[in-house]
Design an enzyme around this catalytic site. Structure first.
Site, PDB file in Angstrom:
ATOM      1  CB  CYS A 109      -0.894   0.353   1.045  1.00 18.96           C
ATOM      2  SG  CYS A 109      -2.080  -1.074   1.830  1.00 18.96           S
TER       3      CYS A 109
ATOM      4  CB  CYS B 160      10.318  -2.764   6.189  1.00 16.12           C
ATOM      5  SG  CYS B 160      10.444  -3.451   4.580  1.00 16.12           S
TER       6      CYS B 160
ATOM      7  CB  CYS C  91       6.907  -9.926   4.929  1.00 14.42           C
ATOM      8  SG  CYS C  91       6.691  -8.455   5.985  1.00 14.42           S
TER       9      CYS C  91
ATOM     10  CG  ASN D  85       1.946   1.048   3.720  1.00 17.82           C
ATOM     11  OD1 ASN D  85       2.130  -0.116   3.661  1.00 17.82           O
ATOM     12  ND2 ASN D  85       3.136   1.534   3.686  1.00 17.82           N
ATOM     13  N   GLY D  86       0.514  -0.736   5.985  1.00 24.07           N
ATOM     14  CA  GLY D  86       0.852  -2.020   7.098  1.00 24.07           C
ATOM     15  C   GLY D  86      -0.133  -3.663   7.541  1.00 24.07           C
TER      16      GLY D  86
ATOM     17  CB  SER E 159      13.989  -3.547  -9.069  1.00 25.71           C
ATOM     18  OG  SER E 159      14.351  -4.655  -9.680  1.00 25.71           O
TER      19      SER E 159
ATOM     20  CE1 TYR F 217      11.375  -5.091  -7.185  1.00 22.43           C
ATOM     21  CE2 TYR F 217       9.698  -4.745  -5.421  1.00 22.43           C
ATOM     22  CZ  TYR F 217      10.373  -4.388  -6.757  1.00 22.43           C
ATOM     23  OH  TYR F 217       9.136  -4.897  -7.876  1.00 22.43           O
TER      24      TYR F 217
ATOM     25  N   GLY G 161       1.653  -0.170  -4.844  1.00 22.42           N
ATOM     26  CA  GLY G 161       0.117  -1.003  -4.890  1.00 22.42           C
ATOM     27  C   GLY G 161      -0.306  -0.415  -6.051  1.00 22.42           C
TER      28      GLY G 161
ATOM     29  CB  CYS H  46      11.508  -4.873  10.381  1.00 20.81           C
ATOM     30  SG  CYS H  46      11.016  -6.771   9.942  1.00 20.81           S
TER      31      CYS H  46
ATOM     32  CG  ASP I  41      15.426  -6.684  -6.314  1.00 15.68           C
ATOM     33  OD1 ASP I  41      14.610  -7.349  -6.474  1.00 15.68           O
ATOM     34  OD2 ASP I  41      15.017  -6.159  -7.900  1.00 15.68           O
TER      35      ASP I  41
ATOM     36  CB  CYS J 266      11.755 -10.988   4.839  1.00 16.36           C
ATOM     37  SG  CYS J 266      12.636  -8.954   4.692  1.00 16.36           S
TER      38      CYS J 266
END
Lengths: 508, 508, 508, 508
Positions: C30, C271, C417, C132-133, C318, C277, C56, C473, C381, C476
């Site tokens: 998002c 994050c 994640c 967002n989250g 990317s 990315y 998104g 964080c 990436d 992942c």
């Protein structure tokens, strides 16, 4: 019907989304409309075409001229949808002159390129042409034109006319006359050039065309109008002047209206089916009210076939006036025994096996309160393949009718029309392959009656049919074709001539 | 009518593309349909909703259950367009049970979130609800629910019911009964859970709901059906069992059909306007054929008002049965003097000033052959604002009528309906602000007659209206409202209560 | 990832037309954007969302407030298509305040009802929320709320927050704080009420949110802005003020900007994948240029893994900055060896067997002139499932590369994640089920190198990863989840909890 | 550019929705593609056209042949949208042979009738033609053809060719050769008849056309392919055989491939702008890698113009290879200083005054981290009107650049192209109306450098430009037009000749 095909596959194989629940009816192929001398000519034309929607529901188009440019919009769909104001199309079709066309395909696949009015850029400038009818030597002429280097973009017979004009000499009207002298068939044409609005009917006068006038009292001006039927005049409040006459060419321009008769005179043969089914009941066609004609046919039918019954029920909507006539003559009460649902979409519900048997009810429902326990006279205008008739009789019996008498306000339809009506091949016409009793049995009614040919002519105010010189074209009932069928004669027997054809994909 | 508004701007200001050429009619708000026990339950529902299209044309929706998941589709548009097979939607609505809804907005803006059936995920699982009628204390209850933490997503009264259920205890039916005991108003509801199809009518029985059955002889099974009218049964060949009774809750599940009457008994007051205009003429409603009822009204009208005239002309399509009744009783011939064009698109042609005066002719045309030189009795079902009536009289006179007598098969519409019918505010009702003579003058007819209240009841087979205990709800004519109008009483006088509302933008 | 499912069928089974040629990438779920204090707030928001499109692409929505009414539009599709001016939607979203959202579904099916901003009508008035989250105890709370009578309309975790607010007491901000104290998870929220624009970041600060300002010199006013990234400020020429801080709630209203920290302080854990990315290379995120961070990672990668090669080729788009970093550090020339086609439609060409093997080339083509006869370092990436990597290596070899060395600018992605990123289940993560050598063999490259965890932290300017208290964080890569995963713990092991869900049909 | 106009209004006045944020670039007009000898020829063609999308984005079309019928689909829009599988169009384009076309209008309004391939029904059967280039005597010939009765349906020069063929004699190839001998101009044509796939390049070889082959090992067969560029072969895994040669006609049928050179030999003049901008960087054009050519130009530019600077930044995407070349030669680091947003819709956001100044940022954003405090070399391929360049320089300065040096990898564009490229009229070309210093000042950069004409030829491996016999067509830089401009000479000075034209309305 003569179809233009590509290779071996008949064009009619292309499914183009016709209503799967459509009536078993013949379909008029086209309406034409033209107007010169008003602002918003295209809006007037859209309204006229809307009133003429019953003559062609596949596609519609308008070409207009604003003094500098020709503008056009042509699209598959109904007038009210194509020219819906939310799409903003009519607003861009500016100008003081316009012609328009509704189409129900007879010749030519349902390709966008075939949607009329057609337009061509001649040496003398642009010309738009819209056509109701069918040219019976169009393929013959087309082959000759292609041999001389003409490139056809459509598969319509109308384009043949345009190429003939391109190879003719002289003024626009000279060329149009020269071209029309070479074609055979039935036609009511409207054409629009930078200067002129032109209307022409073929010498037999098979298809209708009326001339009207719309006065603008505020400006002190008036516009001339050409329309397939008077209902196209009524909707814009225009006044009928008269029918365009068979073989007449009317030219309207700045200097007014001019009439000439450039073709050799022939006996008139107006299409009698226009009275039975094609025209709108509120139109006045060739001097007759269509509604009155249908009522008169219903009366004749009651006189020829006095059935003892409790109730007269029309198959809506086309059977209503005849049923009223029948009821008046017979004294049996007229009732709305079948209710029609006017909300059917084009391709509503995939008919799975379970759903399929519901069939005709999507459009019609029996009104049990009127039917149950009654002897019913059902009045319909014609029987083509007979499929719908059978389903309706079944529905009426299921609603509790004790007897069902089917009365048809036309003689049996035994022959195809080649003059601009979408008829199935003869092999599919019920009356061409069955006796009356076989038809009755197949339809499942107790009695089946068609009006006699003489009865039909009597309803039109004549003593009967003069077979030496019939007053109308009745070829679909009699097989007596008043205009030569050159293309049919040259075709391979099944009525389909060959053209190389580009099949355009349509998008869902 | 009570409208839910946002801030100070009434929701009715939002233009959502209603047909600019629409009749001047009251509009039934909704149809409901439900079926349990057949494959393709959604297809059957789509067909049923199609037959019920006349009860609501703004939006349609279906929720079905396949034993594992609920599936839904809800969209603005007609049933035949939304569920057109080319869009492939119905095919994905799999399952053996479904309910559906057609909507003509009464409460709630035309937002997608308002399209029914509504669906909620309860502790006990999912539930879909579709509602015909109007709850008269929905806003009152809504305020209370919001205070206790309920979040409303729609502006429909139906969502109030769902939140009441969420705060009730016990089984699905316990909760439904508890919720319904708190609401006032008129309702015919259908609900679908994972196990049950439920139908309920309010204790007054204001709105119709019938129970039917569709046998599948091949499988030896049969499905139960709930439908607003019998025409929803006819289209799929289902058999009527009986009307759901006022105050009855019918629960259909694997074990069959169960009936209970969980509410305190009240006097029945079925809506008499269902006979006059809302229901389809081929429906049998509460034991009466709608067609027969209309004919009987036409006969009463002729008895009460014997006008010397030459022709009886219905305003199509709703005026037809009354006109037939009038003609039969009076002996004056019935004729189709107005032809209706069934092809009108939603927003065809921007009505410029020049075009605007054409107005009503987009839908109707006078059939001059029937009208010219005649004294005409025009039969219509009701007069709401009177705008259309005036244009029709004008059109009939322009077609040459010598006299125009307007006969209305209902008493004057003087009051708004709060029980599920889209009525203009009183100030817009012609009969609420004018005397009979003022109305006649405004419409421009020679005479104007409404059926008397007693005449209307006589047509329904009663001796007349028993004002102490009327057999029907006739509040729109009498102002005698049988169910409390809590929200109206609490509103600020103009009938509009305030809600915070999210205005969703629609796309072209 | 935790998916909300209906019964036994995971929602992810529903195919909703994702690009079949999509990259094998993790997807940010998002973007959020909000602005208060300018005319045309919705237009500014649409531009901001356009700049944030990469976060998104499934759906987008805007809610605005004009002082009287809230207006909304929410639809599946890209910002530039949904708010295309020809559709006239943004023009109707009037007002001085707006919030918007781009969505890539994490929780919740791709239903229109799930498109944010969500809106609710509270006792105190309307409130719109965009998020967002991902809340990691949303389902746990939802069950409790449903038990107390809450009716959920969407399947998003955001709606849980709204119901918590509805059951809380006090002012808007009191309720928001109370609700947020009950939720666990990662969130950057923007909210819009009639008076306030609010932005909040969770106490860990997992997702980004920046605060900006847009001065209008002409009027002497300035608007405040909240945006997921600085590129959302750049596009409208706004100035960055600062990042919203972890655990901070910013309230903007008529009186200016107010900040508070209503939650217990926790260690920050931004994050790290945002740098690798998710974020746009031109954004400045938490004080770091994303472009510079990526180049630094490329440099680390070259230091950790000095491969003898002829050319460094990024997998566009990317991989470009890391490849430039790699090339600068290694001295091997950077070349555009893979050309990307930016014209791919969503569902172009049904991949028949014959076509299927063409696969990845729809988006990419090897630039043979750069590749042929060369030892190639490919820089990407991340590797998620590994499917695209294999196809790209194949394509590079087919273009004549003599060696292919794959260098990945992230550590192996071994864990899902749960904080707002769309990750496949662990069983589908290549690095979770294969050794490095197995991965290399499966991908078909000569060598395969991932940056080390310490190398990644070094690139971010730290001495390495402090495993006792990691600065970011990196769950992942490490499986070290900083926020409790309540719903996962309560689910049945596969991470999917059960909800009753209505499956809305979409139209082609 | 020569535009075909109607009356006095230039066609270019018709707004047809071009991207308002489009680059200030010249646009290649067309791509052609053909294949014979594989199943799913249309799918292969759609893929080829997709790879060639950069050569024309206005419209796309495919005509195929299935052994019996020709099928077609032609529509405005991108290949991936028009042939999106959800629309089901490609699936209906069955057959073993197909040709296709992407169009960026040069001559002819954006009418559906103008979308290629054109199709005509000749005496010998159907023929489809797709054309890249522009005929410089098309109007001259058209007037003559109309005089002799040809009816044109489109406003494309390609139709002139078809009418010439219709009036020629003999076999298909005889007629094609005869027609081509009469036309002047630049063309790479593909044609499809029932038996043959034909490719032809004009004797100068101005436009590219390559021949390829796709083997089907399973069936042991192989298909021949014609494509504007090699990237059209790469996408379907086909192998390049060779370029079609200037003046060569290649005929492919059942018996294999046949080559002939039916025209008088002329000096080759391949379009040098194909290397600078039009062709895709991964294509091999006339033996040169486009990517390598661009890098070589960048190197030349750096040699001719050694600016002291800190960073080399390409204007993406077309400036990238030249910038890499420039960086390699100069030793100044290459960085992505401008980020491009690939999500722009066609008509996103009505540019109100407030929004308008944001302009170029919808597509591009400066990457501040790379720009701030730096002396920047910006590399772009060309300057046409100069409007975008000014905005980009402004954006780079706003991001903190201390100096901006604009380096252009082509000589100044001073003349219009009449050979198939959409060029503004001379009066709009910045380099035609300003001195170098005026241009620099207008753009606002510190220095502005164009590569020299000799430098450009050196980059192509030649010693410089041989002005007596230049190796390439460089008319847009030199004004040296190698092919006669008959229509321009005959026109009224402003380059627009007159045709009567029907303006078709487009919908939404």
């Amino acid at each position: 019907m003569m179809t233009v095909s590509s290779g071996d596959t008949p064009v009619s194989d292309i499914d183009f989304g016709t209503d799967p629940f459509d009536d078993d009816k013949l379909h008029e192929e086209c309406a034409v409309f033209g107007i010169l001398g008003t602002d918003d000519a295209a809006k007037h034309t859209a309204l006229g075409l809307h009133a003429l929607q019953h003559r062609g529901q596949e596609a519609t188009g308008i070409v207009c001229y604003d003094g500098t440019d020709f503008h056009a919009h042509r699209e598959l769909g109904h007038v009210g949808d194509v020219f819906d104001k939310d799409r903003g199309i009519v607003e861009k079709l500016v100008g003081h002159a316009a012609i328009g066309h509704n189409r129900y395909s007879t010749t030519g696949a349902p390709m966008v390129r075939n949607i009329q009015p057609l337009f061509a850029d001649f040496e003398f400038g642009g010309l738009a042409v819209a056509h109701n009818g069918n040219l019976t030597n169009a393929l013959h002429l087309r082959k000759e034109l292609v041999k001389h280097g003409s490139i056809f973009q459509s598969t319509t017979d109308t384009e043949t006319l345009i190429h003939l004009m391109a190879h003719a000499k002289g003024s626009l009207t000279d060329r149009l006359i020269a071209a029309l002298r070479r074609v055979e068939g039935a036609y009511s044409l409207v054409c629009l050039s930078r200067k002129k609005l032109i209307g022409v009917r073929d010498p037999r006068g098979v298809r209708p065309l009326v001339l009207g006038k719309l006065a603008d009292p505020a400006k002190g001006t008036s516009a001339y109008i050409l329309s397939s039927e008077t209902c196209g005049l009524d909707i814009i409040g225009a006044e009928k002047i008269r029918d365009v006459k068979p073989g007449e060419m009317i030219v309207i321009d700045d200097t007014g209206l001019h009439s000439e008769f450039p073709f050799e005179k022939q006996e008139e043969r107006f299409c009698i089916f226009e009275y039975i089914y094609f025209s709108r009941p509120d139109s006045i066609v060739e001097g007759h009210s269509v509604y009155d004609a249908r009522k008169a046919i219903g009366r004749e039918l009651a006189r020829e076939n006095p059935v003892p019954a409790d109730v007269v029920v029309p198959i809506p909507d086309s059977g209503v006036p005849s049923a009223i006539g029948y009821a008046e003559e017979s004294g049996i009460p007229f009732q709305y025994g079948i209710i029609r649902n006017h909300y059917v979409g084009r391709t509503f519900i995939e008919p799975t096996d379970e759903i399929r048997h519901l069939g005709v009810k999507l459009k019609h429902n029996a009104n049990r309160a009127v039917i149950e326990g009654k002897r019913v006279v059902l009045v319909d205008d014609s029987i083509v393949r007979g499929t719908t008739s059978r389903k309706i009789v079944e529905m009426i019996r299921a609603a509790g009718a004790t007897e069902v008498h089917m009365c048809i306000s036309s003689p049996p339809t035994t022959h195809s029309c080649f003059y601009g009506v979408d008829t199935p091949e003869r092999s599919q016409l019920m009356a061409a392959r069955m006796s009356l009793e076989e038809m009755r049995a197949a339809i499942g009614c107790d009695t089946l009656t068609f009006i006699s040919m003489d009865g039909l002519y009597r309803a039109m105010g004549l003593p009967g049919r003069d077979s030496a010189k019939p007053a109308y074209c009745d070829a679909c009932f009699s097989g007596d074709y008043p205009i030569t069928l050159t293309d049919v004669a040259e075709s391979d027997g099944n009525g389909a001539a060959k053209l190389s054809l580009l099949r355009e994909q349509k998008v869902g």
